[in-house]
Design a protein around this motif. Structure first.
Motif, short mmCIF file in Angstrom:
data_model
loop_
_atom_site.label_atom_id
_atom_site.label_comp_id
_atom_site.label_asym_id
_atom_site.label_seq_id
_atom_site.Cartn_x
_atom_site.Cartn_y
_atom_site.Cartn_z
N GLY A 80 -5.31 30.34 -29.00
CA GLY A 80 -5.40 28.88 -28.97
C GLY A 80 -4.08 28.33 -29.50
O GLY A 80 -3.12 28.12 -28.76
N SER A 89 -3.98 37.14 -31.90
CA SER A 89 -3.69 36.46 -30.63
C SER A 89 -2.46 37.02 -29.93
O SER A 89 -1.86 36.35 -29.09
CB SER A 89 -3.59 34.95 -30.85
N TYR A 421 -13.27 34.48 -46.32
CA TYR A 421 -13.33 33.49 -45.24
C TYR A 421 -12.61 34.07 -44.03
O TYR A 421 -11.46 34.49 -44.14
CB TYR A 421 -12.68 32.20 -45.73
C1 FAD Z 1 -0.08 27.64 -41.62
C2 FAD Z 1 -1.56 27.84 -41.56
C3 FAD Z 1 -2.40 26.92 -42.17
C4 FAD Z 1 -3.77 27.10 -42.12
N1 FAD Z 1 -4.57 26.18 -42.74
C5 FAD Z 1 -5.90 26.31 -42.64
C6 FAD Z 1 -6.75 25.33 -43.23
O1 FAD Z 1 -6.31 24.34 -43.79
N2 FAD Z 1 -8.09 25.52 -43.12
C7 FAD Z 1 -8.64 26.58 -42.45
O2 FAD Z 1 -9.86 26.68 -42.37
N3 FAD Z 1 -7.84 27.52 -41.89
C8 FAD Z 1 -6.49 27.40 -41.98
N4 FAD Z 1 -5.70 28.36 -41.42
C9 FAD Z 1 -6.31 29.51 -40.77
C10 FAD Z 1 -6.62 29.17 -39.33
O3 FAD Z 1 -7.83 28.45 -39.28
C11 FAD Z 1 -6.77 30.46 -38.51
O4 FAD Z 1 -5.58 31.18 -38.54
C12 FAD Z 1 -7.18 30.15 -37.08
O5 FAD Z 1 -7.60 31.32 -36.45
C13 FAD Z 1 -6.03 29.56 -36.30
O6 FAD Z 1 -6.46 29.12 -35.05
P1 FAD Z 1 -5.45 29.18 -33.81
O7 FAD Z 1 -6.18 28.71 -32.62
O8 FAD Z 1 -4.16 28.53 -34.17
O9 FAD Z 1 -5.17 30.74 -33.78
P2 FAD Z 1 -5.04 31.83 -32.63
O10 FAD Z 1 -4.12 32.85 -33.21
O11 FAD Z 1 -4.68 31.23 -31.34
O12 FAD Z 1 -6.49 32.39 -32.55
C14 FAD Z 1 -7.04 33.13 -33.59
C15 FAD Z 1 -8.30 33.77 -33.13
O13 FAD Z 1 -9.25 32.76 -32.86
C16 FAD Z 1 -10.01 33.09 -31.73
N5 FAD Z 1 -9.77 32.09 -30.69
C17 FAD Z 1 -8.66 31.39 -30.45
N6 FAD Z 1 -8.85 30.58 -29.40
C18 FAD Z 1 -10.11 30.77 -28.99
C19 FAD Z 1 -10.90 30.23 -27.96
N7 FAD Z 1 -10.44 29.29 -27.16
N8 FAD Z 1 -12.16 30.67 -27.81
C20 FAD Z 1 -12.66 31.62 -28.63
N9 FAD Z 1 -11.95 32.17 -29.63
C21 FAD Z 1 -10.70 31.74 -29.80
C22 FAD Z 1 -9.56 34.44 -31.27
O14 FAD Z 1 -10.34 35.44 -31.87
C23 FAD Z 1 -8.16 34.52 -31.81
O15 FAD Z 1 -7.73 35.83 -32.03
C24 FAD Z 1 -4.32 28.21 -41.45
C25 FAD Z 1 -3.48 29.14 -40.84
C26 FAD Z 1 -2.13 28.96 -40.90
C27 FAD Z 1 -1.25 29.96 -40.25
#
Ligand code: FAD
Length: 468
Positions: A80, A89, A421
């Motif tokens: 995502g 990812s 978490y």
């Molecule tokens: C700088 C930073 C700040 C953060 N701050 C917070 C915060 O304030 N609160 C909090 O709760 N978390 C926070 N996080 C953690 C964050 O919620 C997770 O890393 C989350 O997985 C990121 O989502 P993404 O779509 O960017 O990641 P991606 O790397 O794109 O996806 C991570 C995983 O999510 C799943 N996924 C992604 N897209 C889909 C989809 N469309 N359908 C089904 N599964 C999917 C997959 O398993 C994938 O491997 C933070 C992370 C970072 C790096």
């Protein structure tokens, strides 16, 4: 930019040619001009070389990409916003299903809902919803994707008033492992809907999310106040006491960190240990000063930058502190309460930060998060009032392994038997999923996995391992 595929890599050229010809989005192969950009993710610790990156333009591309991974027997990474700490990812030699082109958003101000495609970041979603004075709980860093964030739970500045992101999910379209598009909500595929709210990416590819929105802002009273590291015991104890009396409109955290070279901190403290207390008051702006006051008088104030800020601006305020490309590892521990032992462990761990990029966050949950019955969502730890997130970072690989070891040790010291978490779990290890749900929720997740993904096509996540 897509090249004409040659018969290299694990996918035959005829199959690839046919697949690419039917795409509305783009496919990137090793050797393509954009390949290196397409394969990179936010966490620089994960440098992988996929056989194919598919930038999907819509649901049909998603269905076809899932089908390709299935028919070719190749591992599949779903992306995502690309912020997975554990590096889920991206991958070597498999297929990345990248949703970043899918950023359509439709706000329905009348019934305060929004439908957002799964490639949106929180910056995208906040921009559209704030136009109408509405918002849903989003991440502390605006480049984070809504998809991974929401499916894992979603902790943010609005949570104590409005719940986690997943608590505000009212529906989702999902492409399942067999290539079907299904809609999940409280009344359709209800068990899948339960699993999408905290169970991570285990059950399919969400292509769009429907959220309940709330009146927020456009101005919130938010900011940070800084205290000397030597006052850690007093500040942490005072923080705990202030949390006990905090109204739901106020969400706060403590950051045990090193003073960055920012203009609002005196030069004398730059590069030295410092305590930041951050907060966001989303209630009546006129009451912001008094509501945040207890958190702004916990010790000797070095700087206080609490102010009335646009909500969307506050959501982006911390972005520069979390740059793309460096090495990152998170390890978390839920705490039912911050007892004396945890307080001492926090204080002692603060004295061991391995470098200026390392941080220990103590976040106050409770409020609306704690009022959702535990069995209503796959996010399980509703009775935990706090979460500690230990952040290990290095500019590159140099010293990263030592920092990771430090973070693991600190999390274990603060919460020896604590749950973790799923979104802050930096290890791609099956024990993480079990620790993120507890036995009862984990069992229910396994049943759901058996139904929707019995061959474990979606395994690059904190994996629920099917038993059938
Ligand atoms: C700088 C930073 C700040 C953060 N701050 C917070 C915060 O304030 N609160 C909090 O709760 N978390 C926070 N996080 C953690 C964050 O919620 C997770 O890393 C989350 O997985 C990121 O989502 P993404 O779509 O960017 O990641 P991606 O790397 O794109 O996806 C991570 C995983 O999510 C799943 N996924 C992604 N897209 C889909 C989809 N469309 N359908 C089904 N599964 C999917 C997959 O398993 C994938 O491997 C933070 C992370 C970072 C790096």
């Amino acid at each position: 930019m897509t090249t004409t595929p040659t018969a290299s890599g694990p996918i035959g050229s005829a199959t690839l040619t046919e697949f690419i010809a039917g795409l509305r989005g783009t496919a990137l192969l090793p050797g393509d001009a954009d390949y290196d950009r397409a394969r990179s993710v936010w966490n620089g610790a994960h440098d992988r070389r996929p056989a194919l990156v598919v930038r999907c333009a819509g649901v049909t591309d998603v269905i076809r990409t899932v089908g390709l991974a299935r028919s070719e027997g190749l591992p599949l990474a779903v992306r995502g916003g690309g912020h997975s700490i554990a590096g889920f990812s991206t991958l070597d030699d498999g297929i990345v299903l990248d949703l970043s082109l899918m950023t359509g958003i439709e706000v329905h101000p009348g019934d305060r809902t929004v439908t957002a495609q799964a490639g949106c970041t929180w910056k995208d979603l906040d921009a559209e919803t704030q136009q109408f004075g509405l918002a849903v709980t989003g991440g502390l860093v605006s480049s984070t994707g809504i998809a991974g964030f929401t499916t894992g739970g979603g902790i943010g500045w609005l949570m104590r008033k409005h719940g986690l992101a997943c608590d505000n999910l009212i529906g989702a379209h999902v492409v399942t492992a067999d290539g079907q598009l299904v809609h999940a909500s409280a009344s359709e595929n209800a068990e899948l809907f339960w699993g999408l709210r905290g169970g991570g990416g285990n059950f399919g590819v969400v292509t769009s999310f429907d959220y309940q929105l709330h009146a927020v802002g456009p101005t919130v009273h938010s900011g940070l106040v800084f205290y000397p590291a030597e006052e850690a015991a007093q500040v942490l104890a005072g923080y705990r006491a202030s949390c006990a009396a905090a109204p739901d409109e106020l969400t706060t955290l403590v950051n045990l960190t090193t003073a960055p070279p920012v203009p609002f901190l005196p030069e004398a403290v730059h590069g030295t240990p410092i305590i930041g207390v951050g907060g966001c008051w989303s209630g009546d702006p006129a009451a912001g000063e008094s509501a945040t006051a207890p958190f702004r008088s916990l010790g000797t104030v070095i700087a206080d930058v609490f102010a009335a800020n646009p909500y969307a601006g506050w959501q982006q305020a911390l972005d520069p502190l979390y740059p793309r490309g460096i090495h990152n590892y998170f390890r978390s521990a839920f705490l039912r309460e911050v007892d004396e032992r945890a307080l001492r462990a926090l204080e002692e761990s603060f004295a061991t930060l391995p470098n200026p990029l390392a941080e220990i966050h103590l976040q106050h949950l409770g409020g609306a998060v704690g009022r959702v019955p535990a069995q209503d969502t796959a996010y399980a730890f509703r009775d935990q009032e706090f979460i500690v997130n230990v952040i290990a970072r290095t500019p590159d690989a140099d010293g990263f392994a030592e920092s990771v070891a430090w973070a693991r040790g600190v999390a274990a010291a603060i919460g020896p038997d604590a749950g973790t978490y799923v979104n802050f779990a930096g290890d791609p290890d099956p024990s993480m999923a079990q620790a993120s749900y507890g036995p009862e929720t984990y069992r229910r997740l396994v049943e759901l996995k058996n139904k929707y993904d019995p061959t474990n096509l979606f395994r690059l996540n904190q994996n629920i391992i099917p038993t059938r």
